[in-house]
Design a protein around this motif. Structure first.
Motif, short mmCIF file in Angstrom:
data_model
loop_
_atom_site.label_atom_id
_atom_site.label_comp_id
_atom_site.label_asym_id
_atom_site.label_seq_id
_atom_site.Cartn_x
_atom_site.Cartn_y
_atom_site.Cartn_z
N ALA A 14 0.82 -1.21 0.00
CA ALA A 14 0.00 0.00 0.00
C ALA A 14 0.86 1.27 0.00
O ALA A 14 0.49 2.26 -0.61
N GLN A 15 2.00 1.22 0.69
CA GLN A 15 2.87 2.38 0.82
C GLN A 15 4.30 2.01 0.41
O GLN A 15 5.13 1.68 1.27
N PRO A 16 4.61 2.07 -0.88
CA PRO A 16 5.90 1.60 -1.37
C PRO A 16 7.12 2.21 -0.68
O PRO A 16 8.04 1.49 -0.31
N GLU A 17 7.13 3.51 -0.49
CA GLU A 17 8.32 4.12 0.10
C GLU A 17 8.51 3.66 1.54
O GLU A 17 9.62 3.35 1.98
N GLY A 37 18.16 14.09 -14.47
CA GLY A 37 17.32 15.27 -14.65
C GLY A 37 16.54 15.65 -13.40
O GLY A 37 15.82 16.65 -13.40
N PHE A 38 16.65 14.84 -12.32
CA PHE A 38 15.93 15.13 -11.08
C PHE A 38 16.92 15.17 -9.93
O PHE A 38 17.80 14.32 -9.82
N ASP A 39 16.76 16.18 -9.06
CA ASP A 39 17.65 16.31 -7.90
C ASP A 39 17.31 15.33 -6.79
O ASP A 39 18.15 15.02 -5.96
N SER A 40 16.07 14.86 -6.77
CA SER A 40 15.66 13.94 -5.71
C SER A 40 14.48 13.10 -6.20
O SER A 40 13.85 13.40 -7.22
N PHE A 44 11.19 13.86 -8.70
CA PHE A 44 10.71 12.92 -9.72
C PHE A 44 9.24 12.59 -9.47
O PHE A 44 8.41 12.62 -10.39
N ASN A 45 8.90 12.28 -8.23
CA ASN A 45 7.54 11.93 -7.87
C ASN A 45 6.56 13.05 -8.21
O ASN A 45 5.48 12.81 -8.74
N ALA A 46 6.96 14.30 -7.93
CA ALA A 46 6.10 15.46 -8.21
C ALA A 46 5.87 15.65 -9.71
O ALA A 46 4.87 16.26 -10.11
N ASP A 54 3.69 8.39 -5.76
CA ASP A 54 3.83 7.47 -4.62
C ASP A 54 3.44 6.04 -4.96
O ASP A 54 3.09 5.27 -4.07
N SER A 55 3.54 5.66 -6.24
CA SER A 55 3.09 4.33 -6.64
C SER A 55 4.20 3.29 -6.67
O SER A 55 3.91 2.10 -6.80
N ALA A 56 5.45 3.72 -6.54
CA ALA A 56 6.55 2.75 -6.60
C ALA A 56 7.78 3.33 -5.91
O ALA A 56 7.94 4.55 -5.81
N PHE A 57 8.64 2.43 -5.45
CA PHE A 57 9.90 2.82 -4.82
C PHE A 57 10.81 1.61 -4.89
O PHE A 57 10.35 0.49 -5.11
N ALA A 58 12.10 1.80 -4.75
CA ALA A 58 13.05 0.69 -4.83
C ALA A 58 14.19 0.90 -3.85
O ALA A 58 14.41 2.01 -3.36
#
Length: 144
Positions: A14-17, A37-40, A44-46, A54-58
């Motif tokens: 439900a909460q990947p991060e 191309g993204f600082d964080s 990227f998420n925004a 907030d749909s994926a994290f690794a």
């Protein structure tokens, strides 16, 4: 002879991060760098459409030896026991009381991170002791 393939372990959650950061602490893994191309990862998420945020994290093994862990948001909750689980090898080569002490010490470290102790499986004629746990969303894993 087939070539060796890389393996990624994917978790539905439900909460990947939140789940990814738990496993970073358990395994000593790290969050990989944000895409070019993204600082964080927040930046990227925004940039994603609202339904994809907030749909994926690794997380990854900083040594490169272990598999990448990928966490993807799914709408349904966990309802049955996992068919696949991770064994966190903290007692390799240990037996008896020494093994139990290693399992209990790691359990004590993981409980404040949000893990849940399920049950201790004591040694028998075939297997050494292991400790069944759950992560922050109830996914089973073993301290082995």
């Amino acid at each position: 002879m087939p070539t060796v393939k890389q393996v990624q372990v994917t978790f539905d959650c439900a909460q990947p991060e939140r789940v990814a950061r738990f496993w970073c602490e358990v395994l000593g893994y790290v969050v990989p760098p944000a895409p070019p191309g993204f600082d964080s990862w927040d930046d990227f998420n925004a940039s994603l459409p609202a339904d994809k945020q907030d749909s994926a994290f690794a997380c990854v093994d900083p040594t490169g030896a272990g598999p990448r862990l990928f966490f993807q948001r799914v709408p349904e909750g966990k309802v049955v026991k996992n068919r696949v689980h991770l064994d966190v090898r903290v007692g390799t080569g240990l037996v008896g009381e020494e093994r139990l002490a290693a399992l209990e010490a790691e359990c004590a470290r993981l409980l404040p991170l949000g893990a849940t102790r399920v049950r201790l499986l004591t040694a028998d004629e075939e297997n050494e002791s292991c400790l069944v746990m759950q992560d922050v969303e109830g996914n089973e894993f073993c301290l082995d």
